[in-house]
Design a protein around this motif. Sequence first.
Motif, PDB file in Angstrom:
ATOM      1  N   ASP A 178      62.844  12.415  45.433  1.00  0.00           N
ATOM      2  CA  ASP A 178      62.422  13.627  44.384  1.00  0.00           C
ATOM      3  C   ASP A 178      61.391  13.428  43.661  1.00  0.00           C
ATOM      4  O   ASP A 178      60.093  14.675  43.894  1.00  0.00           O
ATOM      5  N   LYS A 179      60.732  11.942  42.565  1.00  0.00           N
ATOM      6  CA  LYS A 179      59.806  12.107  42.122  1.00  0.00           C
ATOM      7  C   LYS A 179      58.231  12.239  42.666  1.00  0.00           C
ATOM      8  O   LYS A 179      57.653  12.727  42.912  1.00  0.00           O
ATOM      9  N   PHE A 180      58.688  11.612  43.796  1.00  0.00           N
ATOM     10  CA  PHE A 180      57.660  11.161  44.935  1.00  0.00           C
ATOM     11  C   PHE A 180      57.367  12.417  45.793  1.00  0.00           C
ATOM     12  O   PHE A 180      56.235  11.983  46.846  1.00  0.00           O
ATOM     13  N   GLY A 181      58.716  12.832  46.135  1.00  0.00           N
ATOM     14  CA  GLY A 181      58.169  14.101  47.264  1.00  0.00           C
ATOM     15  C   GLY A 181      58.325  13.227  49.065  1.00  0.00           C
ATOM     16  O   GLY A 181      57.241  13.641  49.763  1.00  0.00           O
ATOM     17  N   VAL A 182      59.046  11.908  48.851  1.00  0.00           N
ATOM     18  CA  VAL A 182      59.456  11.576  49.731  1.00  0.00           C
ATOM     19  C   VAL A 182      60.725  12.532  50.619  1.00  0.00           C
ATOM     20  O   VAL A 182      62.061  12.140  49.907  1.00  0.00           O
ATOM     21  N   GLU A 183      61.048  12.843  51.507  1.00  0.00           N
ATOM     22  CA  GLU A 183      62.338  13.424  53.026  1.00  0.00           C
ATOM     23  C   GLU A 183      63.327  11.946  52.842  1.00  0.00           C
ATOM     24  O   GLU A 183      63.114  10.580  52.696  1.00  0.00           O
ATOM     25  N   LEU A 201      57.044   4.460  48.758  1.00  0.00           N
ATOM     26  CA  LEU A 201      57.987   4.431  47.666  1.00  0.00           C
ATOM     27  C   LEU A 201      57.993   3.448  46.792  1.00  0.00           C
ATOM     28  O   LEU A 201      58.068   3.638  45.575  1.00  0.00           O
ATOM     29  N   THR A 202      56.458   2.337  47.074  1.00  0.00           N
ATOM     30  CA  THR A 202      57.172   1.695  45.976  1.00  0.00           C
ATOM     31  C   THR A 202      55.387   1.587  45.717  1.00  0.00           C
ATOM     32  O   THR A 202      54.397   1.920  45.999  1.00  0.00           O
TER      33      THR A 202
END
Length: 454
Positions: A178-183, A201-202
């Motif tokens: 959620d923090k990085f807006g990734v599904e 995400l890294t």
Amino acid sequence: MKRLKVSFAIALTLGLAAGCTNEAVPSTKPGGTDEKNSPQAQSPENELFIYTVWPAYYVKEEIFQKQIGDFIKKKFPNVTVKHVHWDNPGRQYKDLIAAGTIPDIIMDDTRMNVQRYIIDNDLHYDISDLIKKYNFDTSKLNPAFMAQMRNLTPEGKIYGLPFYNNDYALFYNKDIFDKFGVEYPKDGMTYDEIYELAKKLTRVEGDITYKGFSQNPGHYLNYNQLSLSPLSRTEDKGDMSDPGWKKLVDNMRRFYDIPANQFDTVETFASKPSIAMAVATVSDHLVKFYEQNKNLNFDIASVPSLSDAPNTKYQPNVYSMYITKQSKKKDLAFQVMAALLSEEHQIELSKEGVIGPLESDAVKAAFGKNLPQMQGKHVESIFYGKNAMPPAARSQGLVWYDVPVQGVFQPLIFKESKDSVTALRMVQEQATKAIETVKAAKSEINQAASTNKQ
């Protein structure tokens, strides 16, 4: 008993461990002391002696009673269960053998321990006739688990029945996604797709390094999805020359080549919540992660598959039940094993987060019902796809050795930056040398035994 003691001396000489840190004197009461060490033949007719090595948590008698003992008492009210778990000190196989207290049923890790502890100590017994006698339908059990049972010998003899598979799932931290807006990851994704997520995400933010993906490389190789064995099928040597081994290694090492995504144990997924995705065993980590961080906002997806083996998860990581050759109560032991594999009991185990072998929709639907951490989670992921088949049986008489495939990554790749082919060759050579040592020790002990007989 000479064959038993000689065989076990080989394992003792080489310092082979059973895969857990516990050892122990058999007791007639759980946690107690057996003053007489009465032999197996003198045990009461209604007493069934069950020896557990894996699952390791059966060292806690209350867990064994909850999952095994209480059900046996319910179904077999006239039967008394004597339970001993591998524990420190004095409850190793060698201690039971030396005391003449051979169990009726042994529960242990099939891949790691059956060859070197049950078969090599002449405790094994083919239960095929009992399966026919009691009309037990093995087709209702996971086919990969049953293949693991049959592939212990080239003749396909069946020495046991699967009980519990510590399978794998992809745990993911929803807050990081959620923090990085990734599904969020979905069931059926490939490692290629997970790799793309891991790159997104890294990253490093202030004092926190967010790692996109983590997995134990040793487990990944041991239970690999290509059904490869690190041992030769026909010779006493290691063999990791199949091109699939390099494919497996290259697939995993790319994740740790992502800047800032260097290897970090999956055990920190909950306690240090900066890992976005972690492949870990289900049953024990559902408990462990929850105990470490009850507020962890996680869910699960199916383990990623290889592009050329779609929807295929890992080989069985199965703990099974074995009736010993020495047991005087084989019929009773088998009836107990069959009852433990009934849908009635498998549903109750599934509620506690145990993945059993019974292929039943009711069992799958019950998974995790008694675990607060599983409420609202995507439980279907655990049963998505099919297990890879275990490697085919090796030729009769070959030495089994637990090849330390984790050494490919640690230290050879992680510390020494070896290329994949070199790392694989080095572990293969180490395995071959270790097998030669095992054979030399066997030869020496057999010669000594022969001399003593003269």
